[in-house]
Motif scaffolding. Structure first.
Motif, PDB file in Angstrom:
ATOM      1  N   SER A   1      -9.498  22.145  12.658  1.00 23.61           N
ATOM      2  CA  SER A   1      -8.281  22.965  12.554  1.00 23.61           C
ATOM      3  C   SER A   1      -8.608  24.454  12.491  1.00 23.61           C
ATOM      4  O   SER A   1      -9.528  24.874  11.782  1.00 23.61           O
ATOM      5  CB  SER A   1      -7.496  22.545  11.299  1.00 23.61           C
ATOM      6  OG  SER A   1      -6.932  23.663  10.655  1.00 23.61           O
TER       7      SER A   1
ATOM      8  N   ARG B   1     -11.963  14.310  14.352  1.00 21.22           N
ATOM      9  CA  ARG B   1     -11.811  13.281  15.388  1.00 21.22           C
ATOM     10  C   ARG B   1     -12.814  13.449  16.520  1.00 21.22           C
ATOM     11  O   ARG B   1     -13.351  12.483  17.021  1.00 21.22           O
ATOM     12  CB  ARG B   1     -10.384  13.414  15.940  1.00 21.22           C
ATOM     13  CG  ARG B   1      -9.869  12.191  16.582  1.00 21.22           C
ATOM     14  CD  ARG B   1      -8.388  12.240  16.715  1.00 21.22           C
ATOM     15  NE  ARG B   1      -7.845  13.513  17.196  1.00 21.22           N
ATOM     16  CZ  ARG B   1      -6.690  13.611  17.820  1.00 21.22           C
ATOM     17  NH1 ARG B   1      -5.989  12.533  18.055  1.00 21.22           N
ATOM     18  NH2 ARG B   1      -6.216  14.785  18.200  1.00 21.22           N
TER      19      ARG B   1
ATOM     20  N   ALA C   1      -7.242  10.407  11.452  1.00 23.94           N
ATOM     21  CA  ALA C   1      -6.141  10.278  10.483  1.00 23.94           C
ATOM     22  C   ALA C   1      -5.358   8.981  10.669  1.00 23.94           C
ATOM     23  O   ALA C   1      -4.739   8.490   9.726  1.00 23.94           O
ATOM     24  CB  ALA C   1      -5.203  11.480  10.619  1.00 23.94           C
TER      25      ALA C   1
ATOM     26  N   TYR D   1       7.785  15.593  12.878  1.00 26.09           N
ATOM     27  CA  TYR D   1       6.847  16.481  12.173  1.00 26.09           C
ATOM     28  C   TYR D   1       7.457  16.976  10.862  1.00 26.09           C
ATOM     29  O   TYR D   1       6.858  16.852   9.795  1.00 26.09           O
ATOM     30  CB  TYR D   1       6.498  17.662  13.087  1.00 26.09           C
ATOM     31  CG  TYR D   1       5.563  18.694  12.489  1.00 26.09           C
ATOM     32  CD1 TYR D   1       4.194  18.475  12.442  1.00 26.09           C
ATOM     33  CD2 TYR D   1       6.056  19.909  11.987  1.00 26.09           C
ATOM     34  CE1 TYR D   1       3.334  19.429  11.905  1.00 26.09           C
ATOM     35  CE2 TYR D   1       5.202  20.868  11.462  1.00 26.09           C
ATOM     36  CZ  TYR D   1       3.844  20.620  11.422  1.00 26.09           C
ATOM     37  OH  TYR D   1       3.005  21.567  10.885  1.00 26.09           O
TER      38      TYR D   1
ATOM     39  N   GLY E   1       4.523  29.128   7.504  1.00 22.16           N
ATOM     40  CA  GLY E   1       5.561  29.134   8.527  1.00 22.16           C
ATOM     41  C   GLY E   1       4.884  28.930   9.874  1.00 22.16           C
ATOM     42  O   GLY E   1       4.123  27.976  10.046  1.00 22.16           O
TER      43      GLY E   1
ATOM     44  N   VAL F   1       2.145  29.750  12.537  1.00 23.96           N
ATOM     45  CA  VAL F   1       0.801  30.352  12.537  1.00 23.96           C
ATOM     46  C   VAL F   1       0.231  30.281  13.956  1.00 23.96           C
ATOM     47  O   VAL F   1       0.360  29.248  14.626  1.00 23.96           O
ATOM     48  CB  VAL F   1      -0.139  29.595  11.565  1.00 23.96           C
ATOM     49  CG1 VAL F   1      -1.441  30.380  11.365  1.00 23.96           C
ATOM     50  CG2 VAL F   1       0.542  29.339  10.218  1.00 23.96           C
TER      51      VAL F   1
ATOM     52  N   THR G   1      -2.157  29.307  16.195  1.00 24.34           N
ATOM     53  CA  THR G   1      -3.333  28.432  16.291  1.00 24.34           C
ATOM     54  C   THR G   1      -3.198  27.594  17.560  1.00 24.34           C
ATOM     55  O   THR G   1      -2.216  27.701  18.292  1.00 24.34           O
ATOM     56  CB  THR G   1      -3.411  27.462  15.087  1.00 24.34           C
ATOM     57  OG1 THR G   1      -2.292  26.569  15.161  1.00 24.34           O
ATOM     58  CG2 THR G   1      -3.401  28.188  13.757  1.00 24.34           C
TER      59      THR G   1
HETATM   60  N1  LIG Z   1       0.039  26.354  13.219  1.00 27.37           N
HETATM   61  C1  LIG Z   1       1.164  26.374  12.525  1.00 27.37           C
HETATM   62  O1  LIG Z   1       2.126  27.090  12.881  1.00 27.37           O
HETATM   63  C2  LIG Z   1       1.288  25.569  11.277  1.00 27.37           C
HETATM   64  C3  LIG Z   1       2.396  25.842  10.445  1.00 27.37           C
HETATM   65  C4  LIG Z   1       2.558  25.103   9.286  1.00 27.37           C
HETATM   66  C5  LIG Z   1       1.642  24.122   8.968  1.00 27.37           C
HETATM   67  N2  LIG Z   1       0.582  23.869   9.781  1.00 27.37           N
HETATM   68  C6  LIG Z   1      -0.317  22.789   9.401  1.00 27.37           C
HETATM   69  O2  LIG Z   1      -1.624  23.284   9.240  1.00 27.37           O
HETATM   70  C7  LIG Z   1      -2.559  22.241   9.532  1.00 27.37           C
HETATM   71  C8  LIG Z   1      -3.601  22.747  10.488  1.00 27.37           C
HETATM   72  O3  LIG Z   1      -2.988  23.069  11.720  1.00 27.37           O
HETATM   73  P1  LIG Z   1      -3.540  24.225  12.680  1.00 27.37           P
HETATM   74  O4  LIG Z   1      -2.447  25.181  12.871  1.00 27.37           O
HETATM   75  O5  LIG Z   1      -4.858  24.698  12.196  1.00 27.37           O
HETATM   76  O6  LIG Z   1      -3.656  23.448  14.056  1.00 27.37           O
HETATM   77  P2  LIG Z   1      -4.916  22.946  14.883  1.00 27.37           P
HETATM   78  O7  LIG Z   1      -5.925  23.997  15.032  1.00 27.37           O
HETATM   79  O8  LIG Z   1      -4.344  22.312  16.099  1.00 27.37           O
HETATM   80  O9  LIG Z   1      -5.538  21.824  13.911  1.00 27.37           O
HETATM   81  C9  LIG Z   1      -4.981  20.564  13.798  1.00 27.37           C
HETATM   82  C10 LIG Z   1      -6.135  19.618  13.620  1.00 27.37           C
HETATM   83  O10 LIG Z   1      -5.637  18.300  13.383  1.00 27.37           O
HETATM   84  C11 LIG Z   1      -6.508  17.426  14.016  1.00 27.37           C
HETATM   85  N3  LIG Z   1      -5.940  16.118  14.276  1.00 27.37           N
HETATM   86  C12 LIG Z   1      -4.836  15.807  14.988  1.00 27.37           C
HETATM   87  N4  LIG Z   1      -4.693  14.471  15.017  1.00 27.37           N
HETATM   88  C13 LIG Z   1      -5.719  13.956  14.303  1.00 27.37           C
HETATM   89  C14 LIG Z   1      -6.130  12.646  13.984  1.00 27.37           C
HETATM   90  N5  LIG Z   1      -5.457  11.549  14.403  1.00 27.37           N
HETATM   91  N6  LIG Z   1      -7.239  12.474  13.231  1.00 27.37           N
HETATM   92  C15 LIG Z   1      -7.951  13.534  12.809  1.00 27.37           C
HETATM   93  N7  LIG Z   1      -7.626  14.804  13.086  1.00 27.37           N
HETATM   94  C16 LIG Z   1      -6.526  15.001  13.838  1.00 27.37           C
HETATM   95  C17 LIG Z   1      -6.871  18.120  15.327  1.00 27.37           C
HETATM   96  O11 LIG Z   1      -8.060  17.569  15.790  1.00 27.37           O
HETATM   97  P3  LIG Z   1      -8.413  17.428  17.352  1.00 27.37           P
HETATM   98  O12 LIG Z   1      -9.404  18.509  17.587  1.00 27.37           O
HETATM   99  O13 LIG Z   1      -9.011  16.070  17.398  1.00 27.37           O
HETATM  100  O14 LIG Z   1      -7.148  17.552  18.120  1.00 27.37           O
HETATM  101  C18 LIG Z   1      -7.042  19.544  14.859  1.00 27.37           C
HETATM  102  O15 LIG Z   1      -8.354  19.787  14.444  1.00 27.37           O
HETATM  103  C19 LIG Z   1      -1.740  21.051  10.040  1.00 27.37           C
HETATM  104  O16 LIG Z   1      -1.480  20.150   8.991  1.00 27.37           O
HETATM  105  C20 LIG Z   1      -0.443  21.707  10.452  1.00 27.37           C
HETATM  106  O17 LIG Z   1       0.623  20.787  10.406  1.00 27.37           O
HETATM  107  C21 LIG Z   1       0.384  24.569  10.927  1.00 27.37           C
END
Ligand SMILES: NC(=O)c1ccc[n+]([C@@H]2O[C@H](COP(=O)([O-])OP(=O)(O)OC[C@H]3O[C@@H](n4cnc5c(N)ncnc54)[C@H](OP(=O)(O)O)[C@@H]3O)[C@@H](O)[C@H]2O)c1
Length: 259
Positions: free
Chosen positions: A18, A41, A68, A163, A194, A196, A198
């Protein structure tokens, strides 16, 4: 053990690929954290992140496989991750649940199977792995579990319904888990960002209060220092969240449609 400054020395990250987790890990290294176990993963992604953390100054980084959706495997994988952490550094002081999956389409255009995967990863996967971590931390008698939730859990909208619903369920789980862990020496912190910038949001339109992974990381560290149970990031969202929850349905509908 935590250092006299209350700073974690050894950190476990589930969802080690992430972008937000990476920013938090780098911020922790800048403040002295040395050892990480990164679980994720795709081994190639996790190995690349491990190399980047070593380059940033981490003294020891182990990688582990974690999906997960494989909830039957979580207890054993988490137990092994704690053992590996002890082998390279010591007890896990901080565990971060950072994985997440967002809907690709608005709910009525989404296949039921895709909706189920989103719910599975963000809710069931976080419940089973989060509980496995909580049990390990409780057995140690110390440590902090940080769970990445979302503002989206405050009021769900059709464009990301599974989600938002899963994150709402996750918030209910983490607040109950915190209660269950009272007196165990273990803290639970719910982080609610909120929008982000990414990989998760790369193909989406930006939203008000959009922020960076680095800003999330600095708010998380500040929340940890302050002993907060919930970290809103950016911090202004702590005022926005109750407004979102209480907003009349018609106004919320207009807002949600514009997204
Ligand atoms: N970005 C936003 O706007 C935002 C806002 C609020 C909350 N969040 C939360 O913050 C957290 C991190 O998100 P991020 O923004 O850093 O996004 P990100 O960079 O896309 O990270 C999400 C991670 O989840 C992993 N993932 C997805 N499905 C999975 C599975 N079945 N098993 C293991 N890993 C899995 C992905 O791994 P792969 O490399 O394998 O795909 C990726 O490393 C998440 O919980 C997200 O819901 C994000």
């Amino acid at each position: 053990m935590t250092s006299p400054l209350g700073h974690p020395r050894t950190v476990l990250i589930l969802g080690g690929g992430s972008d937000i987790a990476f920013a938090i890990a780098r911020a922790l290294i800048a403040r002295g954290t040395g050892a990480f176990v990164l679980a994720g993963r795709h081994p190639d992604v996790i190995e690349a992140r491990a190399a980047a953390l070593r380059a940033a100054g981490a003294t020891a980084v182990e990688v582990a496989a974690f999906d997960a959706e494989q909830i039957d495997a979580h207890e054993a994988i988490v137990a092994q991750a704690f053992q590996r952490a002890r082998a390279i550094s010591g007890d896990v002081d901080l565990a971060l649940i950072a994985f997440g999956l967002i809907d690709e389409a608005s709910v009525l255009d989404e296949t039921p199977a895709a909706a189920g995967h989103v719910a599975m990863v963000n809710f069931a996967g976080a419940v089973s792995s989060g509980l496995a971590v909580a049990q390990q931390l409780s057995a140690q008698g110390h440590g902090t579990l940080v769970v990445l939730s979302s503002l989206a859990g405050q009021r769900s909208r059709p464009s990301i319904l599974p989600y938002g619903a899963a994150k709402a369920g996750l918030d209910a789980f983490t607040s109950g888990l915190e209660e269950a862990l009272r007196g165990s020496g273990v803290r639970v912190v719910s982080v609610r960002p909120g929008w982000v910038r990414t990989r998760m949001t790369a193909n989406r339109r930006s939203a008000p209060f959009a922020t960076s992974p680095e800003r999330v990381a600095s708010d998380v560290l500040r929340g940890l220092d302050r002993g907060d149970r919930v970290v809103w990031t950016p911090r202004l969202l702590r005022l926005v969240a109750p407004i979102l929850r209480l907003m009349p349905r018609g106004v919320f509908r207009l807002l949600a449609r514009s997204r």
